[in-house]
Design an enzyme around this catalytic site. Structure first.
Site, PDB file in Angstrom:
ATOM      1  N   ASN A 381       0.816  -1.197   0.000  1.00 58.55           N
ATOM      2  CA  ASN A 381       0.000   0.000   0.000  1.00 58.55           C
ATOM      3  C   ASN A 381       0.863   1.267   0.000  1.00 58.55           C
ATOM      4  OD1 ASN A 381      -1.898   2.011   0.426  1.00 58.55           O
ATOM      5  ND2 ASN A 381      -3.101   0.818   1.873  1.00 58.55           N
ATOM      6  N   ASP A 382       1.456   1.570   1.143  1.00 57.62           N
ATOM      7  CA  ASP A 382       2.214   2.823   1.245  1.00 57.62           C
ATOM      8  C   ASP A 382       3.348   2.930   0.222  1.00 57.62           C
ATOM      9  OD1 ASP A 382       0.638   3.684   3.332  1.00 57.62           O
ATOM     10  OD2 ASP A 382       1.896   2.725   4.849  1.00 57.62           O
TER      11      ASP A 382
END
Lengths: 456, 93
Positions: A381-382
């Protein structure tokens, strides 16, 4: 104590083998041989120590070696690859504890030493003790035993005061040498508490960097105690690890764009509401996802910790093999902090059988996303959040990311709509060329495999 | 030990450690951290020296503790590192 030449020689050879071993571990092809070489060095050094004439408590020594060695050997054989970081942490903490204990005995004996020797003994004890309790906390956090980050009010002030008290007591031990038992006890108690207090408020995401730092600490502690014992093998092994570990810690911190001082002294918080994100998340089914990849010419897979937790790496590799059979070029892109430690994801992929020449670092692959038809993001994600490039108010601003958003199409396999480890919304999920495939990574990869097989 | 001589050893060892890690690909960082963790397990030798010269029961107890911890550091570090590195294969046969 003057030692026989064969003992000295064996220790020297042991230190050399450590250096050759570590050197070997620097490249994938020779890495396995490297650890084996270092292992021989260790056996040699331990065996030679038994041959020192006049050593007492040999039976006790053998018992301690067997007990400590066997427990660690068996637990090390059993641990799952995903749990590797906390295992490294706990073994490292034990080394720090051993270094501190060596110093404790040295103080208890109260033999006269030069000022320099006493200072190094105290420093080694302090660093070793902090590494011991700190590593235990790191283990507990990653293992899930300790769930929350415990932050005291005025945490930084408490840290500083404790550190000053520890250093003050240490200084007293040097000045008043040989120190009274009460002073020795107080010094160790404070040092052990310091390790706890400093580590408790640090969040799980930052823990890998902290483990690496403690690894360097233990190295230094061992090096210092090696000086106290007059043993160059310990000095060399300890300082080599201390220096290597310090560099490794810096590399990790840099990869996360989190200066070490931030990790140790400030919790990760969003500094503002962040820029508004426009657009919406668009869903896609496994069949469409399979088709998009099957008729692509180039697919880049971005695996994250979510994939590892779902134990999907074997399925993902199976899927990769099917795509390659269909003539699709598939590459894996690994962010430096994918998984829990730099290189952890590589280990997990290697476990699934993915050859390392298909796996690429951020710098190697970032230019290639533009030519990729599909970027498949699994449980990450990040590390693919374009906000890190643009939004100065975002807590992850400035972190180097994988440019998955540059690919023609992006498919994200994700359990739900939640945010990543940092708690930041991911702008990538809202872009026009991005499709969300909601579900657990393993069954989803399985479904894609079914669809690919059906397409032939 | 001669303090100045030790300073030379400290300095050269520090450079060696730095050089060894500086050119390592990211994919090996975790195994290497684990490998260097194993190497400082040599602290067990120091612990053995202390236990071998311990004269009181308290010293023996701490010494036993130190040797056990050091042995665990070395044995555990080795197993874990070896398991990780054994998986790095170039191409599936």
């Amino acid at each position: 104590m003057t030692l026989p030449i064969y003992v000295q020689g064996a220790w020297y050879l042991g230190a050399l083998l450590f250096i050759f071993g570590l050197k070997g571990m620097g490249s994938p092809a020779s890495a396995r041989k490297g650890i084996v070489i270092a292992g021989y060095g260790m056996l040699l050094a331990i065996a030679a120590t038994f041959l020192i004439p006049g050593l007492q408590n040999l039976a006790l020594m053998a018992l301690a070696l067997v007990v400590g060695g066997a427990v660690a050997w068996i637990s090390g054989k059993k641990v799952k690859m995903t749990d590797m970081p906390q295992m490294v942490a706990i073994y490292n903490g034990m080394g720090g504890g051993a270094a501190a204990a060596i110093a404790a005995i040295e103080f208890a004996k109260g033999d006269a030493h030069s000022v320099v020797t006493t200072i190094l003994a105290v420093l080694g004890a302090l660093i070793g003790a902090v590494s011991f309790t700190g590593s235990c906390v790191a283990w507990a956090k990653l293992q899930g035993v300790l769930k929350k980050a415990h932050r005291l009010p005025a945490q930084n002030a408490v840290n500083v005061v404790l550190a000053l008290v520890a250093v003050g007591l240490g200084a007293a031990m040097v000045v008043l040498a040989p120190a009274q038992p009460e002073l020795i006890f107080g010094f160790f108690a404070i040092a052990l508490v310091l390790g706890l207090i400093v580590t408790l408020p640090i969040g799980g995401a930052d823990m890998p960097v902290v483990i690496s730092l403690f690894n360097a600490f233990t190295g230094l502690a061992v090096g210092f105690e090696g000086y106290v014992l007059g043993n160059p093998a310990l000095i060399i092994a300890g300082i080599v690890v201390g220096a290597a570990g310090t560099l490794l810690t810096q590399l990790m911190a840099k990869a996360m764009n989190r200066p070490l001082s931030n990790i140790l002294f400030t919790p990760m918080v969003a500094s503002g509401p962040g820029e508004a994100i426009s657009g919406s998340m668009k869903e896609v089914g496994a069949i469409d996802a399979a088709a998009m990849m099957r008729y692509a010419s180039k697919v880049i897979i971005v695996p994250g910790y979510g994939m590892a937790v779902a134990h999907a790496q074997h399925k993902v590799w199976e899927m990769t093999a099917l795509l390659e059979e269909a003539g699709v070029e598939v590459k894996f892109a690994i962010h430096p902090v994918a998984g829990r430690m730099p290189g952890h994801m590589n280990v997990l992929l290697a476990e699934a059988g993915v050859p390392y020449d298909k796996i690429f670092d951020l710098e190697e692959i970032n230019g290639e996303f533009g030519q990729a038809d599909v970027a498949l993001i699994i449980g990450a994600n990040d590390v693919v959040n374009p906000t890190a490039r643009t939004d100065k108010s975002s807590p992850i601003y400035g972190m180097p990311i994988l440019n998955a958003d540059m690919a023609q199409n992006v498919i994200v396999i994700k359990r739900g709509k939640g945010t990543g480890y940092s708690g930041v919304e991911n702008a990538l999920f809202y872009t026009d060329n991005c499709r969300m495939l909601y579900g657990d990574a393993q069954p989803m990869a399985g479904e894609i495999i079914q669809q690919l097989k059906a397409m032939g | 030990m001669d303090g100045l001589l030790a300073l030379y050893i400290f300095t050269l060892a520090a450079f060696t450690g730095y050089e060894i890690i500086a050119k390592v690909p990211v994919i090996l960082h975790t195994p290497l951290m684990s490998g260097s963790n194993f190497v400082h397990g040599v602290v067990v030798v120091g612990a053995m020296l202390m236990l071998g010269t311990a004269d009181t029961v308290v010293q023996q107890a701490i010494g036993f503790f130190a040797v056990a911890l050091g042995a665990a550091n070395a044995a555990g570090g080795y197993v874990v590192t070896e398991r990780m590195l054994a998986m790095f294969k170039k191409k599936e046969a």
